[in-house]
Design an enzyme around this catalytic site. Structure first.
Site, PDB file in Angstrom:
ATOM      1  CE  LYS A   1      -3.451   7.202  15.778  1.00  7.64           C
ATOM      2  NZ  LYS A   1      -2.947   6.531  14.704  1.00  7.64           N
TER       3      LYS A   1
ATOM      4  N   GLY B   1       0.875  -1.278  -0.069  1.00  5.76           N
ATOM      5  CA  GLY B   1      -0.058  -0.029   0.031  1.00  5.76           C
ATOM      6  C   GLY B   1       0.888   1.250  -0.002  1.00  5.76           C
ATOM      7  CB  ALA B   2       2.149   3.481  -2.282  1.00  4.53           C
TER       8      ALA B   2
ATOM      9  CG  ASN C   1     -11.424   8.149  13.083  1.00  2.00           C
ATOM     10  OD1 ASN C   1     -11.014   8.399  11.929  1.00  2.00           O
ATOM     11  ND2 ASN C   1     -10.299   8.269  13.981  1.00  2.00           N
TER      12      ASN C   1
ATOM     13  CG  ASN D   1      -7.599   5.988  15.690  1.00  2.00           C
ATOM     14  OD1 ASN D   1      -6.853   5.600  15.742  1.00  2.00           O
ATOM     15  ND2 ASN D   1      -7.488   7.378  15.100  1.00  2.00           N
TER      16      ASN D   1
ATOM     17  CB  ILE E   1       0.554   5.676   6.918  1.00  2.00           C
ATOM     18  CG1 ILE E   1      -0.020   6.855   7.825  1.00  2.00           C
ATOM     19  CG2 ILE E   1       1.543   4.959   7.924  1.00  2.00           C
ATOM     20  CD1 ILE E   1       0.717   7.920   8.315  1.00  2.00           C
TER      21      ILE E   1
ATOM     22  CG  ASN F   1      -4.997   4.294  12.810  1.00  2.00           C
ATOM     23  OD1 ASN F   1      -4.289   4.207  13.508  1.00  2.00           O
ATOM     24  ND2 ASN F   1      -5.758   5.123  11.867  1.00  2.00           N
TER      25      ASN F   1
END
Length: 331
Positions: free
Chosen positions: A206, A7-8, A214, A210, A11, A104
């Site tokens: 974290k 995945g690009a 979120n 989230n 992040i 996450n």
């Protein structure tokens, strides 16, 4: 080290570019416009201070078998996208390949080497069929928590907004040579990567944000500072955090900051749209199960009531379903 980034996006692109600029052998596993852009131009990173860096020494591929065994595989997709790629990821494995999870929320491997009566339990909200755990064995995993805020502004181009912390740790709390080598590589790349002996507590810290901000932002279309400064939504966030803290405590988690401090930290970020709000506005599938549904599930597993989380979960699931139905109707 040979490092594959699956995945690009915001992040994955940020981490891969930084590692490549520091001299690591980085391959992005991507497709479509990202694949073409990275092959043609390398990966461009626009830092928060306006400086630009181009990692021209990166590779990009959509052929996992041809890429071959890696020293490290970094999973940088969202949690709900993992199952789709999990069958291909083992083609990147050698005997000692480590896998770094950067999702996450509660990870699929959460109860591996956990101890206690829930040891080995599959988190069904995150890995409903068991395919992720089967294809990407938890024994290979190094846990990692992602704190930077970044944005994919164009194929092969990431803008860094703030932050550089990627704490990591072995699932059993040990300080292995492999996690030390990885942390050193991140440090050479200008990232802060302390090795923790309790990665799960950092995950919950974290997740506190989230889990609450979120879905509340997705439902209200509000930014972090707006949620924190509007008394009813601030109170809702605090209630959800208190329920999550009760669940985490049942699982042996230590929360090193108070709820008020955690909310104050989110308020300081300012007028930032959460990733879930960005997904909703773009009519993309939002990341709900790992961030919210998993806590509902863990609440049931530990016999801990989560009424506020349950209500917000139901609403944001309905919102996502409505958006998906509208998209399908449009064809």
């Amino acid at each position: 080290m040979k490092i594959a980034i699956v995945g690009a996006g915001a992040i994955g692109g940020f981490v891969g570019a930084r590692l490549a600029l520091a001299g690591e052998d980085v391959t992005f596993m991507v497709r479509g416009a990202n694949l073409d852009a990275i092959r043609a131009n390398g990966f461009r990173l626009v830092m928060h201070d306006g400086t630009e860096h181009v990692a021209r020494n990166v590779k990009a591929s959509n052929d996992y078998a041809a890429t071959g065994p890696q020293d490290v595989v970094i999973l940088a997709t969202k949690a709900h996208q993992l199952e789709a790629v999990s069958g291909s990821v083992p083609k990147l494995f050698g005997p000692d390949t480590a896998v770094v999870t950067m999702q996450n929320g509660i990870p699929y491997w959460y109860f591996h080497r956990h101890g206690g009566p829930l040891a080995g339990t599959r988190v069904r909200s995150v890995d409903p069929t068991g395919a992720i755990g089967e294809n990407i064995p938890a024994g290979r995993v190094i846990g990692c928590v992602v704190y930077p805020a970044t944005e994919l502004v164009a194929p092969g181009v990431v803008k860094h907004i703030e932050g550089d912390r990627f704490p990591m740790g072995e699932l059993d709390g040990s300080t292995s040579s492999r996690v030390q080598r990885l942390a050193e590589a991140f440090t050479r790349a200008g990232l802060k990567s302390p090795v923790l002996d309790d990665i799960r507590s950092e995950i919950w810290l974290k997740l506190w944000g989230n889990l609450t901000f979120n879905p509340i932002s997705a439902l209200s279309r509000a930014t972090l500072v707006d949620i924190c400064r509007y008394p009813p939504t601030r109170a809702l966030a605090a209630a959800m955090m208190a329920e999550a803290q009760a669940v985490g405590t049942r699982l042996g988690i230590t929360f090193r900051v108070t709820i008020d401090k955690r909310i104050a930290g989110a308020e300081r970020v300012g007028r930032h749209k959460t990733s879930m709000l960005q997904d909703i506005e773009a009519a993309r599938e939002p990341e709900i199960e790992a961030l919210v549904g998993s806590v509902v599930e863990l609440g049931r597993l530990t016999d801990t009531p989560t009424p506020h989380i349950d209500s917000v979960y139901a609403l944001v699931k309905l919102l996502a379903a409505s958006i998906a139905a509208e998209a399908q109707a449009r064809g």
